[in-house]
Design a protein around this motif. Structure first.
Motif, mmCIF file in Angstrom:
data_model
loop_
_atom_site.group_PDB
_atom_site.id
_atom_site.type_symbol
_atom_site.label_atom_id
_atom_site.label_comp_id
_atom_site.label_asym_id
_atom_site.label_seq_id
_atom_site.Cartn_x
_atom_site.Cartn_y
_atom_site.Cartn_z
ATOM 1 N N ILE A 198 5.682 -7.605 2.393
ATOM 2 C CA ILE A 198 5.388 -7.376 0.971
ATOM 3 C C ILE A 198 4.142 -6.517 0.820
ATOM 4 O O ILE A 198 4.114 -5.576 0.015
ATOM 5 C CB ILE A 198 5.252 -8.715 0.229
ATOM 6 C CG1 ILE A 198 6.613 -9.405 0.137
ATOM 7 C CG2 ILE A 198 4.653 -8.517 -1.169
ATOM 8 C CD1 ILE A 198 6.564 -10.828 -0.370
ATOM 9 N N TYR A 199 3.078 -6.810 1.543
ATOM 10 C CA TYR A 199 1.829 -6.052 1.407
ATOM 11 C C TYR A 199 1.942 -4.631 1.953
ATOM 12 O O TYR A 199 1.236 -3.735 1.500
ATOM 13 C CB TYR A 199 0.668 -6.800 2.093
ATOM 14 C CG TYR A 199 0.103 -7.900 1.223
ATOM 15 C CD1 TYR A 199 -0.563 -7.592 0.041
ATOM 16 C CD2 TYR A 199 0.258 -9.226 1.578
ATOM 17 C CE1 TYR A 199 -1.069 -8.578 -0.766
ATOM 18 C CE2 TYR A 199 -0.251 -10.229 0.778
ATOM 19 C CZ TYR A 199 -0.914 -9.914 -0.399
ATOM 20 O OH TYR A 199 -1.415 -10.892 -1.183
ATOM 21 N N ASN A 200 2.799 -4.422 2.935
ATOM 22 C CA ASN A 200 2.908 -3.093 3.548
ATOM 23 C C ASN A 200 3.948 -2.195 2.868
ATOM 24 O O ASN A 200 4.063 -1.012 3.204
ATOM 25 C CB ASN A 200 3.236 -3.194 5.038
ATOM 26 C CG ASN A 200 2.072 -3.770 5.809
ATOM 27 O OD1 ASN A 200 0.929 -3.567 5.449
ATOM 28 N ND2 ASN A 200 2.370 -4.489 6.876
ATOM 29 N N ASN A 201 4.731 -2.727 1.957
ATOM 30 C CA ASN A 201 5.787 -1.957 1.287
ATOM 31 C C ASN A 201 5.671 -2.098 -0.226
ATOM 32 O O ASN A 201 6.046 -3.129 -0.785
ATOM 33 C CB ASN A 201 7.172 -2.421 1.770
ATOM 34 C CG ASN A 201 7.349 -2.186 3.234
ATOM 35 O OD1 ASN A 201 7.473 -1.065 3.666
ATOM 36 N ND2 ASN A 201 7.339 -3.270 4.021
ATOM 37 N N SER A 202 5.148 -1.059 -0.841
ATOM 38 C CA SER A 202 4.974 -1.134 -2.312
ATOM 39 C C SER A 202 6.319 -1.064 -2.998
ATOM 40 O O SER A 202 6.500 -1.497 -4.096
ATOM 41 C CB SER A 202 4.087 0.004 -2.784
ATOM 42 O OG SER A 202 4.629 1.245 -2.398
#
Length: 172
Positions: free
Chosen positions: A168-172
């Motif tokens: 989640i944090y690495n893929n906007s």
């Protein structure tokens, strides 16, 4: 504030930066501290208190607070680096706080989890049998959760949760 300054007239000389940050600040701090602590300490007799000894392990700073149902009050903070293993120094420190508050007003003392504080707790209980002593609950809970997280099925769930979070944090 501007209206108050204008009421002083054109001859008013404002305090210097040094006066504001030293004399005036200390005076205001003292008044607030005195009024707040007086209000709280008057109620300690009716509500009883807990003495909190909150340590910060990296700096070995200890903050001694008094907590009651009416509020929490920071009494003092000290650097205990040279005395962290000196049980009698730590005992005298906490004993002075109990005496300052009044043993009849103190229900419990909560300290850090370090072994020296465990010994201090024993000395306090020996001197004041009416007190209840306990180590910091958040540390105990943290240690229990660490043990629980080592269970195989829980560690698998935690790793899957970390994977989802990273995605989640690495893929906007």
């Amino acid at each position: 504030m501007i209206d108050a300054i204008a009421e002083c007239g054109s001859g008013y000389i404002a305090p210097s930066y040094e006066d504001l940050r030293s004399t005036h600040l200390e005076k205001a701090k003292g008044e607030v501290h005195e009024n707040f602590s007086k209000r709280l300490s008057d109620r300690w007799k009716e509500t009883w208190v807990t003495i909190l000894s909150d340590g910060r392990s990296k700096s070995l700073l200890i903050m001694l607070s008094v907590a009651s149902s009416k509020g929490t009050h920071l009494l003092k903070s000290l650097d205990i680096s040279p005395h962290i293993d000196d049980v009698y120094y730590l005992f005298e420190l906490l004993d002075s706080v109990v005496e300052e508050i009044g043993v009849e007003n103190v229900v419990q003392v909560i300290t850090d989890h370090l072994s020296s504080f465990v010994d201090v707790g024993g000395l306090l209980l020996k001197k004041y049998p009416s007190l209840f002593w306990s180590p910091c609950a958040s540390y105990c809970i943290e240690k229990m959760l660490e043990d629980i997280s080592e269970l195989e099925w829980i560690s698998n769930v935690l790793e899957e949760a970390r994977t989802v979070t990273r995605y989640i944090y690495n893929n906007s």
